[in-house]
Scaffold this motif. Structure first.
Motif, short mmCIF file in Angstrom:
data_model
loop_
_atom_site.label_atom_id
_atom_site.label_comp_id
_atom_site.label_asym_id
_atom_site.label_seq_id
_atom_site.Cartn_x
_atom_site.Cartn_y
_atom_site.Cartn_z
N GLU A 41 -7.51 -72.89 -17.14
CA GLU A 41 -7.26 -71.50 -17.53
C GLU A 41 -5.96 -70.98 -16.90
O GLU A 41 -5.18 -70.28 -17.55
CB GLU A 41 -8.42 -70.59 -17.15
N ALA A 42 -5.72 -71.33 -15.63
CA ALA A 42 -4.48 -70.90 -14.98
C ALA A 42 -3.27 -71.40 -15.76
O ALA A 42 -2.29 -70.67 -15.93
CB ALA A 42 -4.45 -71.40 -13.54
N GLU A 43 -3.33 -72.63 -16.22
CA GLU A 43 -2.22 -73.16 -17.01
C GLU A 43 -2.05 -72.38 -18.30
O GLU A 43 -0.93 -72.03 -18.69
CB GLU A 43 -2.45 -74.64 -17.30
N ARG A 44 -3.16 -72.06 -18.98
CA ARG A 44 -3.07 -71.29 -20.22
C ARG A 44 -2.49 -69.90 -19.97
O ARG A 44 -1.78 -69.35 -20.83
CB ARG A 44 -4.45 -71.16 -20.86
N LEU A 45 -2.78 -69.32 -18.80
CA LEU A 45 -2.30 -67.97 -18.48
C LEU A 45 -0.84 -67.96 -18.05
O LEU A 45 -0.26 -66.88 -17.90
CB LEU A 45 -3.16 -67.38 -17.35
N GLY A 46 -0.26 -69.13 -17.82
CA GLY A 46 1.15 -69.19 -17.47
C GLY A 46 1.44 -69.43 -16.01
O GLY A 46 2.62 -69.40 -15.60
N PHE A 47 0.42 -69.66 -15.18
CA PHE A 47 0.67 -69.96 -13.78
C PHE A 47 1.42 -71.29 -13.67
O PHE A 47 1.23 -72.20 -14.48
CB PHE A 47 -0.63 -69.99 -12.99
N ASP A 48 2.25 -71.39 -12.65
CA ASP A 48 3.17 -72.52 -12.54
C ASP A 48 2.66 -73.65 -11.67
O ASP A 48 3.09 -74.80 -11.85
CB ASP A 48 4.50 -72.03 -11.96
N SER A 49 1.79 -73.37 -10.71
CA SER A 49 1.38 -74.37 -9.73
C SER A 49 -0.07 -74.16 -9.32
O SER A 49 -0.60 -73.05 -9.41
CB SER A 49 2.25 -74.29 -8.46
N VAL A 310 2.05 -53.42 -6.21
CA VAL A 310 1.96 -54.86 -5.98
C VAL A 310 3.14 -55.58 -6.60
O VAL A 310 3.76 -56.46 -5.98
CB VAL A 310 0.62 -55.42 -6.51
N ALA A 311 3.52 -55.20 -7.81
CA ALA A 311 4.67 -55.83 -8.46
C ALA A 311 5.95 -55.58 -7.68
O ALA A 311 6.79 -56.48 -7.51
CB ALA A 311 4.81 -55.31 -9.89
N ARG A 312 6.12 -54.36 -7.18
CA ARG A 312 7.32 -54.04 -6.41
C ARG A 312 7.38 -54.85 -5.11
O ARG A 312 8.44 -55.36 -4.73
CB ARG A 312 7.36 -52.55 -6.09
N ARG A 313 6.25 -55.01 -4.44
CA ARG A 313 6.23 -55.79 -3.19
C ARG A 313 6.53 -57.26 -3.45
O ARG A 313 7.22 -57.92 -2.67
CB ARG A 313 4.88 -55.61 -2.49
N ARG A 337 -6.86 -63.37 -14.11
CA ARG A 337 -6.49 -62.90 -15.46
C ARG A 337 -5.80 -61.54 -15.38
O ARG A 337 -4.81 -61.28 -16.08
CB ARG A 337 -7.74 -62.78 -16.32
N ARG A 338 -6.32 -60.66 -14.53
CA ARG A 338 -5.72 -59.34 -14.35
C ARG A 338 -4.27 -59.47 -13.86
O ARG A 338 -3.38 -58.76 -14.33
CB ARG A 338 -6.54 -58.54 -13.34
N PHE A 339 -4.04 -60.39 -12.93
CA PHE A 339 -2.69 -60.59 -12.41
C PHE A 339 -1.74 -61.04 -13.52
O PHE A 339 -0.62 -60.52 -13.64
CB PHE A 339 -2.72 -61.64 -11.28
N ALA A 340 -2.17 -62.01 -14.33
CA ALA A 340 -1.33 -62.50 -15.41
C ALA A 340 -1.02 -61.40 -16.43
O ALA A 340 0.11 -61.31 -16.95
CB ALA A 340 -2.00 -63.69 -16.10
N GLN A 341 -1.99 -60.55 -16.68
CA GLN A 341 -1.82 -59.51 -17.69
C GLN A 341 -1.03 -58.31 -17.18
O GLN A 341 -0.16 -57.79 -17.89
CB GLN A 341 -3.19 -59.05 -18.18
N VAL A 344 2.41 -59.78 -13.69
CA VAL A 344 3.56 -60.61 -14.05
C VAL A 344 4.57 -59.85 -14.92
O VAL A 344 5.78 -59.88 -14.64
CB VAL A 344 3.10 -61.92 -14.73
N PRO A 345 4.14 -59.14 -15.96
CA PRO A 345 5.14 -58.38 -16.74
C PRO A 345 5.86 -57.32 -15.92
O PRO A 345 7.07 -57.09 -16.11
CB PRO A 345 4.30 -57.74 -17.86
N ARG A 346 5.14 -56.69 -15.00
CA ARG A 346 5.77 -55.66 -14.15
C ARG A 346 6.81 -56.29 -13.21
O ARG A 346 7.85 -55.68 -12.94
CB ARG A 346 4.71 -54.90 -13.37
N VAL A 347 6.50 -57.46 -12.68
CA VAL A 347 7.48 -58.13 -11.81
C VAL A 347 8.74 -58.45 -12.60
O VAL A 347 9.86 -58.28 -12.11
CB VAL A 347 6.87 -59.41 -11.20
N ARG A 348 8.58 -58.93 -13.82
CA ARG A 348 9.75 -59.23 -14.66
C ARG A 348 10.61 -57.97 -14.86
O ARG A 348 11.84 -58.04 -14.75
CB ARG A 348 9.29 -59.79 -16.01
#
Length: 353
Positions: A41-49, A310-313, A337-341, A344-348
């Protein structure tokens, strides 16, 4: 420092929950079935490692389950297609020739997505009850440095003749050599002076335990200034952190308080574990500085708050030099899942501003 987009990884649940073992919202489960589903699932969500920590027995409670790192990593290599698989290794458990061949094989299975995380052990009974000596702190690092010297050369496909204090190897070469790159990536953990010397000499990425930004920036500055061997790329940096991200800061703090309360139920286990820990391990000295939940620094990195905070930090840590964030959650799958949704977009957006 780097301003490209960071990578995000997860800790495999090799010994169950990371913050509190007795959580009704996350029953203790370190099984292969759960970890396989988690990583896919982590791979499907876009996690790298994914980092698969190595313990032969559960470090919290020896009556509980414990995933085996290297067999699990080989299986994950065959099941996944994109995510980097990082297997931790304690050098005393494997002869360097055997381990190098195992690493080389998983590198082939994964198609060039495998990495080693070199750690030098802190859980005394894990070794001593197996009849394996548990030297003092600096001696463990000296052993690890000689060990990784052999492994590094073997992974590069070199003919190795090594006659050191601990290993004697004559004209040894492992084939087939790595067709994807010079060798699998080497991550190094530990923040003591011997650990810093080791990562500067042999590491590609230094894993830093979760702690405040100013402390992390100081560690990065110290190790970045050290001499690297000729031909080695500049050292990169990773950070372990436990994330609690919610719509509001109050919700995040309420969840943190809940985990602190649940973690109190584990106090007898932590007291027993404390007796097994080498008091000279720098990681545990760092942990004593402030209250936290989660392993390897956990919430001490400060990734607790509303989504924007969290995204800013994370962006601030990245600007300071952190390239990979190795993350923990509880409940793990839900908050991953919450983190990916949400994060991640906020960090970008934060880093693009």
């Amino acid at each position: 420092m780097s301003h490209s987009f960071p990578r995000f990884g997860i800790w495999a649940l090799v010994h169950g929950s990371r913050a509190a073992l007795q959580d009704p919202a996350e029953p203790y489960d370190a099984s292969w079935a759960r970890n396989k589903a988690l990583v896919l699932e982590a791979e499907r969500l876009g996690f790298d490692s994914v980092l698969v920590a190595q313990h032969t027995v559960n470090p919290h409670d020896p009556t509980l389950d414990q995933l085996e790192a290297w067999t699990a990593s080989a299986a994950l290599a065959a099941l996944t297609s994109r995510i980097e698989i990082i297997a931790a290794i304690k050098p005393f458990l494997y002869h360097p020739v055997v381990l190098a061949k195992m690493a080389q094989q998983i590198e082939h299975i994964s198609g060039g997505r495998f990495a080693i995380n070199l750690v030098n052990a802190w859980n005394r009974p894990e070794l001593e009850r197996a009849g394996i000596a548990f030297p003092e702190h600096d001696d463990r690092y000296a052993y690890g440095r000689e060990w990784i010297t052999v492994v590094d050369a073997l992974l590069r496909g070199q003919n190795v003749s090594h006659h050191g204090e601990r290993f004697h190897i004559d004209d040894y070469r492992l084939l087939p050599a790595d067709p994807f790159r010079a060798r699998p990536r080497i991550y190094v953990g530990g923040e003591s002076e011997p650990a810093r010397e080791l990562v500067a000499a042999h590491g590609d990425v230094w894993f830093i335990n979760g702690q405040p930004l100013d402390d992390v920036a100081g560690l990065i500055g110290d190790v970045s200034a050290r001499t690297r061997p000729d031909g080695h790329a500049p050292l990169r940096f990773g950070l372990s952190a436990f994330v609690i991200a919610r719509e509001t800061h109050a919700q995040a703090e309420a969840h943190l308080d809940r985990l602190f309360t649940l973690a109190e139920r584990d106090k007898p286990l932590r007291e027993r574990q404390k007796a097994n820990i080498d008091p000279n391990v720098e990681m545990f000295k760092t942990f004593a500085r402030s209250p936290r939940v989660g392993s390897n620094g956990g919430t001490a990195a400060g990734l607790v708050g509303d989504y924007d905070t969290v995204a800013r930090r994370i962006a601030e840590f990245h600007r300071a030099g952190i390239e990979l964030f190795m993350l923990q959650f509880q409940p793990f799958e839900h908050d991953m899942r919450r983190f990916a949704q949400e994060i991640v977009p906020r960090v970008r957006r934060e880093l693009a501003a």
